[in-house]
Scaffold this motif. Structure first.
Motif, short mmCIF file in Angstrom:
data_model
loop_
_atom_site.label_atom_id
_atom_site.label_comp_id
_atom_site.label_asym_id
_atom_site.label_seq_id
_atom_site.Cartn_x
_atom_site.Cartn_y
_atom_site.Cartn_z
N GLY A 245 0.80 -1.22 0.00
CA GLY A 245 0.00 0.00 0.00
C GLY A 245 0.83 1.27 0.00
N TYR A 263 0.85 9.82 2.92
CA TYR A 263 0.83 8.40 3.29
C TYR A 263 0.96 8.24 4.80
N LEU A 266 -2.26 9.00 6.55
CA LEU A 266 -3.21 7.89 6.40
C LEU A 266 -2.88 6.75 7.35
N GLU A 267 -1.60 6.45 7.47
CA GLU A 267 -1.18 5.37 8.37
C GLU A 267 -1.50 5.71 9.82
N ASN A 269 -3.99 7.48 10.75
CA ASN A 269 -5.42 7.75 10.84
C ASN A 269 -5.74 9.23 11.06
N ASP A 303 -8.25 3.32 -5.25
CA ASP A 303 -8.02 3.06 -3.83
C ASP A 303 -8.07 4.34 -3.00
N LEU A 307 -11.33 7.58 0.12
CA LEU A 307 -10.84 8.14 1.38
C LEU A 307 -11.07 9.64 1.47
N ARG A 315 -12.85 5.83 6.64
CA ARG A 315 -11.47 5.72 6.15
C ARG A 315 -10.80 4.48 6.73
N ARG A 319 -9.46 1.40 4.53
CA ARG A 319 -8.06 0.97 4.62
C ARG A 319 -7.97 -0.48 5.08
N PHE A 322 -8.54 -2.51 2.10
CA PHE A 322 -7.36 -2.40 1.26
C PHE A 322 -6.28 -3.38 1.72
#
Length: 436
Positions: A245, A263, A266-267, A269, A303, A307, A315, A319, A322
């Protein structure tokens, strides 16, 4: 059975590619050269094989030879490459004698007797003993040269030799695919893609002396297919994205640099909505180009698009889906479980994100209001099994009746899919909950 190498109009079979993987050229780095040698065309009434002049843009000069590898070796040396290994694959009937012209002409008299033996014997099948003598003699002038007889249909022999011969220390690698059976360069090229992740190979360059493109030109073209560098980079970064990802290197290839922060958010949150919108807009522009990049842009966009503007729980669940598709089950499990907890808090108390103490209150609320929150016995059972499975996986605690979900993949996958339906049920049919 002995199989002779096919030729084009008596000359070696040709092709030239150039690909480079990661990093910039470093002219003084150590380099491994890999060549294949075939059966050349003899000149009528003369000893030796017919030659052609290969023109190299890098040195603005042509070199006349019947074996492209010998010209390429000289060019690499001229360009300050430290070629400490030169692996040459061929059959027992290949034109091994042509390697004479790789060494300076002033040394020819010193090796001419052995050259004659090699020339005479290679036409009927050279022995390993004589080829080893020839290798030893040439090695006095070309350090690291290694002549390797192969059965062209023994597909594993190339990677086996390269694993042994290519040092573990950082190396650039140059592949000459000019002379060989057509399938041999393909096998070696794919072998190198495997070796790149085993050995410390910084760059791979592929050359091809294109005799068939000479026509009525004075010189035979030397082709470097730089586009292969791009394709190899895409292949590696698409694989990274597909299985982990991680998208910043892939987006950079598409012309979208500096997406590491997006990124990371996103990781963690966070809500990188503005960043995601910019990325999505750029991907939209790329996707209308109608080329290979447009397809890759669409592949990533499908993908990332869900989001944008989504609630935290949405989200997290997206994820989770995903990572589930990428077999990263622990991340998927945690994200979906937390997404469900947050969805309940948002739906019934309009609270998001949830602090730890509030999240614990939500869990107690769920425990005391199962019949109101969940619409069926299956939903209630799914939530309980998801909770116990999450605890067992994250903390290594006993599974409490859910052993099959942490030990059998198909059971876990079934539970995960049921959890997605549970989330949809909560979001779409949430009820007003009493005060927590």
């Amino acid at each position: 059975m002995t199989i002779e190498v096919l030729t084009i109009e008596g000359e070696y079979s040709n092709i030239n590619l150039t690909f480079q993987v990661g990093g910039a050229d470093v002219a003084d780095s150590k380099t491994v050269l890999i060549s294949m040698i075939g059966k050349g065309r003899t000149k009528e009434g003369e000893k030796g094989y017919d030659k052609t002049s290969y023109y190299f843009d890098e040195i603005d000069k042509d070199i006349s030879t019947s074996f492209f590898g010998s010209a390429l070796y000289k060019v690499l040396i001229n360009l300050q490459h430290d070629v400490d290994k030169w692996l040459i694959f061929g059959t027992n009937r290949s034109s091994w004698s042509e390697l004479l012209y790789t060494i300076d002409e002033k040394y020819h008299d010193e090796v001419i007797e052995l050259y004659d033996k090699v020339y005479d014997e290679e036409n009927k099948g050279i022995s390993q003993e004589l080829l080893s003598q020839w290798q030893h003699t040439l090695g006095k002038y070309i350090p690291g040269i290694h002549l390797i007889i192969v059965d062209p249909l023994d597909y594993k022999i190339y990677i086996d030799h390269m694993i042994k011969e290519i040092p573990d220390e950082k190396r650039k690698l140059v592949l000459d695919i000019t002379h060989a059976f057509r399938h041999m360069p393909v096998i070696i090229a794919f072998s190198l893609m495997t070796l790149k992740h085993i050995k410390d190979i910084s760059d791979i360059m592929v050359y091809y002396g294109a005799f068939e493109l000479k026509g009525d030109k004075q010189y035979t073209p030397v082709i470097k297919m730089d586009f292969i560098n791009t394709l190899v980079s895409y292949a590696e970064n698409l694989a990274t994205y597909k299985y982990s990802g991680y998208f910043p290197p892939l987006l950079e290839l598409l012309g979208l640099p500096n997406t590491q922060r997006t990124y990371f958010w996103l990781e963690m949150n966070r809500q990188p909505r503005t960043y995601l919108e910019k990325i999505n807009l750029a991907l939209d522009k790329i996707s209308i180009q109608d080329d290979y990049q447009s397809t890759i842009a669409e592949y990533v966009k499908k993908d990332l698009s869900p989001l944008i503007g989504a609630s935290l729980d949405k989200r997290m669940v997206e994820r989770g889906k995903f990572f589930f598709d990428k077999k990263q089950y622990l991340k998927a499990l945690i994200l979906v479980y937390e997404g469900i907890i947050i969805a309940i808090g948002r739906k019934y108390k309009d609270i998001t994100p949830l602090a730890y103490d509030v999240r614990e209150e939500i869990r107690r609320f769920v425990k005391n209001n199962k019949n109101d929150i969940f619409k069926s016995e299956l939903d209630r059972e799914t939530y309980k099994e998801l909770t116990f499975t999450r605890n067992a996986a994250v903390h290594g605690s006993p599974p409490r009746g859910t052993q099959q979900y942490v030990e059998e993949q198909e059971y876990f996958e079934s539970l995960f899919n049921r959890s997605l339906k549970l989330y949809e049920s909560i979001v779409e049919e949430g009820i007003h909950a009493p005060n927590i």
